[in-house]
Design an enzyme around this catalytic site. Structure first.
Site, PDB file in Angstrom:
ATOM      1  N   GLY A 194       0.828  -1.202   0.000  1.00 34.33           N
ATOM      2  CA  GLY A 194       0.000   0.000   0.000  1.00 34.33           C
ATOM      3  C   GLY A 194       0.859   1.247   0.000  1.00 34.33           C
ATOM      4  N   ASP A 210      -1.267  -8.494  -4.487  1.00 35.89           N
ATOM      5  CA  ASP A 210      -2.532  -8.682  -3.779  1.00 35.89           C
ATOM      6  C   ASP A 210      -2.193  -9.424  -2.491  1.00 35.89           C
ATOM      7  OD1 ASP A 210      -4.998  -9.332  -2.759  1.00 35.89           O
ATOM      8  OD2 ASP A 210      -5.815 -10.082  -4.650  1.00 35.89           O
ATOM      9  N   VAL A 211      -2.151  -8.701  -1.387  1.00 36.45           N
ATOM     10  CA  VAL A 211      -1.669  -9.296  -0.142  1.00 36.45           C
ATOM     11  C   VAL A 211      -2.568 -10.427   0.343  1.00 36.45           C
ATOM     12  CG1 VAL A 211      -0.497  -7.172   0.564  1.00 36.45           C
ATOM     13  CG2 VAL A 211      -2.856  -7.579   1.319  1.00 36.45           C
ATOM     14  N   ASN A 256       1.548  -2.061   5.330  1.00 40.22           N
ATOM     15  CA  ASN A 256       0.700  -0.869   5.394  1.00 40.22           C
ATOM     16  C   ASN A 256      -0.625  -1.053   4.651  1.00 40.22           C
ATOM     17  OD1 ASN A 256       0.193   2.120   5.747  1.00 40.22           O
ATOM     18  ND2 ASN A 256       0.289   2.006   3.520  1.00 40.22           N
ATOM     19  N   SER A 286      -3.552   0.302  14.458  1.00 39.09           N
ATOM     20  CA  SER A 286      -4.404   1.480  14.653  1.00 39.09           C
ATOM     21  C   SER A 286      -4.796   1.559  16.109  1.00 39.09           C
ATOM     22  CB  SER A 286      -5.666   1.382  13.789  1.00 39.09           C
ATOM     23  OG  SER A 286      -6.622   2.370  14.165  1.00 39.09           O
ATOM     24  N   TYR A 299     -12.580  -3.773  11.142  1.00 40.32           N
ATOM     25  CA  TYR A 299     -11.354  -2.982  11.184  1.00 40.32           C
ATOM     26  C   TYR A 299     -10.691  -3.084  12.552  1.00 40.32           C
ATOM     27  CZ  TYR A 299      -8.263   1.052  10.443  1.00 40.32           C
ATOM     28  OH  TYR A 299      -7.167   1.876  10.316  1.00 40.32           O
ATOM     29  N   ALA A 301     -11.065  -5.420  14.825  1.00 47.07           N
ATOM     30  CA  ALA A 301     -10.571  -6.780  15.052  1.00 47.07           C
ATOM     31  C   ALA A 301      -9.293  -7.041  14.279  1.00 47.07           C
ATOM     32  CB  ALA A 301     -11.643  -7.797  14.652  1.00 47.07           C
ATOM     33  N   LYS A 354      -7.021  -4.873  13.329  1.00 48.65           N
ATOM     34  CA  LYS A 354      -5.903  -4.108  13.868  1.00 48.65           C
ATOM     35  C   LYS A 354      -5.487  -4.630  15.249  1.00 48.65           C
ATOM     36  CE  LYS A 354      -5.432  -1.346  10.361  1.00 48.65           C
ATOM     37  NZ  LYS A 354      -4.242  -1.397   9.500  1.00 48.65           N
TER      38      LYS A 354
END
Length: 259
Positions: A12, A63-64, A90, A143, A156, A158, A160
């Site tokens: 990213g 594509d991770v 990232n 985050s 999101y 969960a 992070k």
């Protein structure tokens, strides 16, 4: 320069925080692979910026979520540059949804697959080359919402929170091989997807009344923390999640109700 002869992969990496990290690593002498999924022109523009001031950079499609694709890309970079010394996970997405809704689970799963499984895939692909050279620095971008939570952003939060747990676990697993694993947990920043999910009125309240420094972070400020964890100056740090949030979480914890 400090990172001369080092090579970094930043997923990213084309815009926002990823771009700031790529530029800072390159300023310190590292070669950089600017990872992207679909916006090739954005990643290539970042790579061109680096090459313009004499740095080494290339845009790389990854594509991770796809371990086979990640492995192929990493192996290609290792063949070309002899090593991957720094990995910055990232790449991430933030999709608002509630658990009790009529929506399918696809969106929830996609956040987990991108933010958490994607980081795992990249670490798994890079770990062996790093272990063989007995050195490496992995930095996961988590985050503050992995620490404090927010309604409607369960996937999101969960993902992070999972990144912080993954960081601690792999730090213990990799330490004997000379590989460090840390994370940065940004607060409100122009370089993270989280800020886009806050309505403007809520955002103004948070900035003006909850953040002691009374402003969001600039991507470059978060990038400094990320790059610090990749540098030798942090050589005794591993397994840590560094919070960079202008003081927001300290205030949130202070507001917690006591019984």
């Amino acid at each position: 320069m400090e990172l001369d002869s080092k090579f970094a992969l930043v997923t990213g990496g084309g815009s926002g925080l990823g771009r700031a990290v790529c530029l800072r690593l390159a300023e310190l002498g590292a070669g950089v692979a600017v990872g992207y999924l679909s916006r090739s022109e954005v990643a290539e523009k970042t790579a061109e910026e680096i090459r313009a001031f004499g740095g080494t950079a290339q845009a790389v499609k990854i594509d991770v979520r796809d371990y086979a694709e990640v492995t192929e890309a990493v192996q290609g970079l290792v063949r070309e540059h002899k090593s991957i010394d720094i990995l910055v996970n990232n790449a991430g997405i933030c999709t608002a949804s509630t658990i009790v809704s009529t929506e399918s689970t696809d969106g929830w799963n996609d956040v987990i697959q991108t933010n958490l499984v994607g980081a795992y895939n990249c670490i798994k692909a890079c770990a062996l080359p790093m272990m063989l050279q007995r050195s490496g620095a992995i930095v996961n971008v988590s985050s503050i919402l992995g620490l404090v939570g927010k309604g409607g952003l369960s996937a999101y939060c969960a993902s992070k929170a999972g990144l912080s747990g993954l960081t601690a676990s792999l730090a213990a697993e990799f330490a004997m091989h000379g590989v460090r694993v840390n994370a940065v947990a940004p607060g409100l920043s122009g370089g993270t997807g989280m800020i886009q999910e806050f309505p403007q009125d809520q955002l103004e309240i948070i900035v003006n009344e909850r953040i002691p420094l009374q402003r969001p972070a600039e991507p470059e400020e978060i990038a400094e923390a990320v790059v610090f964890l990749a540098r030798e100056g942090s050589s005794y740090m591993t397994g840590q999640t560094m919070v960079v949030d202008g003081g927001l979480t300290s205030v949130i914890r202070g507001m917690a109700k006591t019984r």
